[in-house]
Enzyme design. Structure first.
Site, mmCIF file in Angstrom:
data_model
loop_
_atom_site.group_PDB
_atom_site.id
_atom_site.type_symbol
_atom_site.label_atom_id
_atom_site.label_comp_id
_atom_site.label_asym_id
_atom_site.label_seq_id
_atom_site.Cartn_x
_atom_site.Cartn_y
_atom_site.Cartn_z
ATOM 1 N N ASP A 67 -5.797 -46.589 -2.636
ATOM 2 C CA ASP A 67 -6.421 -47.790 -3.194
ATOM 3 C C ASP A 67 -7.291 -48.518 -2.176
ATOM 4 O OD1 ASP A 67 -4.185 -48.503 -1.690
ATOM 5 O OD2 ASP A 67 -3.020 -49.115 -3.419
ATOM 6 N N ASN A 135 7.542 -55.587 -6.789
ATOM 7 C CA ASN A 135 7.590 -55.526 -8.255
ATOM 8 C C ASN A 135 7.568 -54.088 -8.770
ATOM 9 O OD1 ASN A 135 4.973 -54.743 -7.765
ATOM 10 N ND2 ASN A 135 3.997 -56.392 -8.929
ATOM 11 N N HIS A 137 5.401 -51.729 -7.953
ATOM 12 C CA HIS A 137 4.110 -51.041 -8.050
ATOM 13 C C HIS A 137 4.027 -49.893 -7.052
ATOM 14 C CE1 HIS A 137 1.994 -53.996 -5.021
ATOM 15 N NE2 HIS A 137 2.338 -52.906 -4.381
ATOM 16 N N GLU A 142 0.329 -52.116 -11.242
ATOM 17 C CA GLU A 142 1.242 -53.240 -11.432
ATOM 18 C C GLU A 142 2.061 -53.047 -12.713
ATOM 19 O OE1 GLU A 142 1.482 -54.970 -8.860
ATOM 20 O OE2 GLU A 142 -0.243 -56.220 -8.367
HETATM 21 C C1 F6R Z 1 -0.959 -49.440 -0.292
HETATM 22 C C2 F6R Z 1 -0.311 -49.378 -1.608
HETATM 23 C C3 F6R Z 1 0.766 -50.314 -1.991
HETATM 24 C C4 F6R Z 1 1.800 -50.528 -0.884
HETATM 25 C C5 F6R Z 1 2.869 -51.509 -1.334
HETATM 26 C C6 F6R Z 1 3.878 -51.782 -0.233
HETATM 27 O O1 F6R Z 1 -1.956 -48.466 -0.153
HETATM 28 O O2 F6R Z 1 -0.709 -48.580 -2.396
HETATM 29 O O3 F6R Z 1 1.418 -49.825 -3.131
HETATM 30 O O4 F6R Z 1 2.372 -49.290 -0.555
HETATM 31 O O5 F6R Z 1 2.266 -52.715 -1.716
HETATM 32 O O6 F6R Z 1 3.218 -52.410 0.825
HETATM 33 P P1 F6R Z 1 3.955 -52.600 2.234
HETATM 34 O O7 F6R Z 1 4.208 -51.246 2.760
HETATM 35 O O8 F6R Z 1 2.967 -53.355 3.073
HETATM 36 O O9 F6R Z 1 5.222 -53.346 1.943
#
Ligand code: F6R
Length: 241
Positions: A67, A135, A137, A142
């Site tokens: 992303d 959450n 994701h 989401e």
């Molecule tokens: C990042 C991504 C997100 C993160 C998630 C956890 O490329 O796709 O899904 O993996 O938000 O983020 P952290 O690791 O910073 O807790």
């Protein structure tokens, strides 16, 4: 689904990093799916160190990131492209032309979906690395995202914006939209490893491992994948029965 509970991020980095290194050693043109954020950071550092120590060759490896924030260019220091360059790509001998990050400058979903075609052209993702949001994701898919979704522009939820504010000067600076590989794009990977650390991820990990499949918890789509390894620390595993 295989679950491994480890002590800390050092042990997680070694577990996941060794799997990445072994893949690159056995398939020098491997296609990796990569995540940003804090969860994979120690793994990337481990990979950099092991690559230097064992002179591992990355020049034919191809990578696709999950992303990118809408509105941020590749050179923006808050962009995921910049993160990948700094945290991994500049420290190994990968050909930067083989590294793909969705463009934050796409104007519509049709443009965004060219990313899935590019993944297909490269034979699909051999190993996808994932983090997980509080959450549930994965990528920036989401709650309520369709399990059939492909790469497209998505709205970030207030909880994701708040969680990611730590990477920005002000919460108001966090982009409200992102371009993200869809749940179907992720499920097409041949193998998946999901990393979760800390108590804030415990509820999402419980939903993933013990919950019913539901779009309320996007991570539960992974319950249908035939080759998934979930690597967590004790805090992220603390709500498991
Ligand atoms: C990042 C991504 C997100 C993160 C998630 C956890 O490329 O796709 O899904 O993996 O938000 O983020 P952290 O690791 O910073 O807790």
């Amino acid at each position: 689904m295989e679950l491994v509970i480890l002590k800390d991020d050092k042990e997680i980095a070694k577990k996941v990093g060794d799997i990445i290194i072994d893949l690159v050693k056995t398939n020098k043109a491997a296609v990796l799916g990569l995540a940003t954020g804090s969860s994979p950071e120690s793994t990337y550092q481990y990979v950099i160190e092991k690559t230097a120590a064992e002179k591992i060759d990355w020049k034919e490896v191809v990578t696709f990131n999950l992303d990118e924030y809408i509105g941020l260019s590749e050179t923006d220091e808050q962009s995921y492209c910049y993160y990948m360059n700094k945290k991994l790509f500049e420290n190994i001998n990968i050909n930067i032309k083989n590294t793909f990050v969705p463009s934050g400058l796409v104007k519509n979903d049709l443009e965004a979906q060219k990313y899935d075609e590019e993944i297909k052209k490269h034979g699909g993702i051999d190993l996808q690395i994932l983090g997980i949001g509080t959450n549930g994701h994965i990528g920036f898919n989401e709650p309520k995202t369709s399990f059939d979704s492909l790469t497209r522009i998505v709205d970030l939820t207030p909880s994701t914006i708040a969680a990611n504010a730590r990477f920005f000067d002000n919460e108001a600076d966090v982009p409200k939209q992102a371009v993200s590989m869809g749940l179907k794009s992720i499920m097409n990977a041949k193998k998946i490893i999901l990393i979760a650390m800390g108590a804030t991820k415990a509820e999402a990990i419980k939903a993933l491992i013990e919950g019913n499949q539901s779009t309320e918890w996007p991570c539960t789509v992974l319950q249908d994948h035939s080759d998934i390894l979930v690597v967590v620390d004790e805090a992220a595993a603390s709500l498991l029965s």
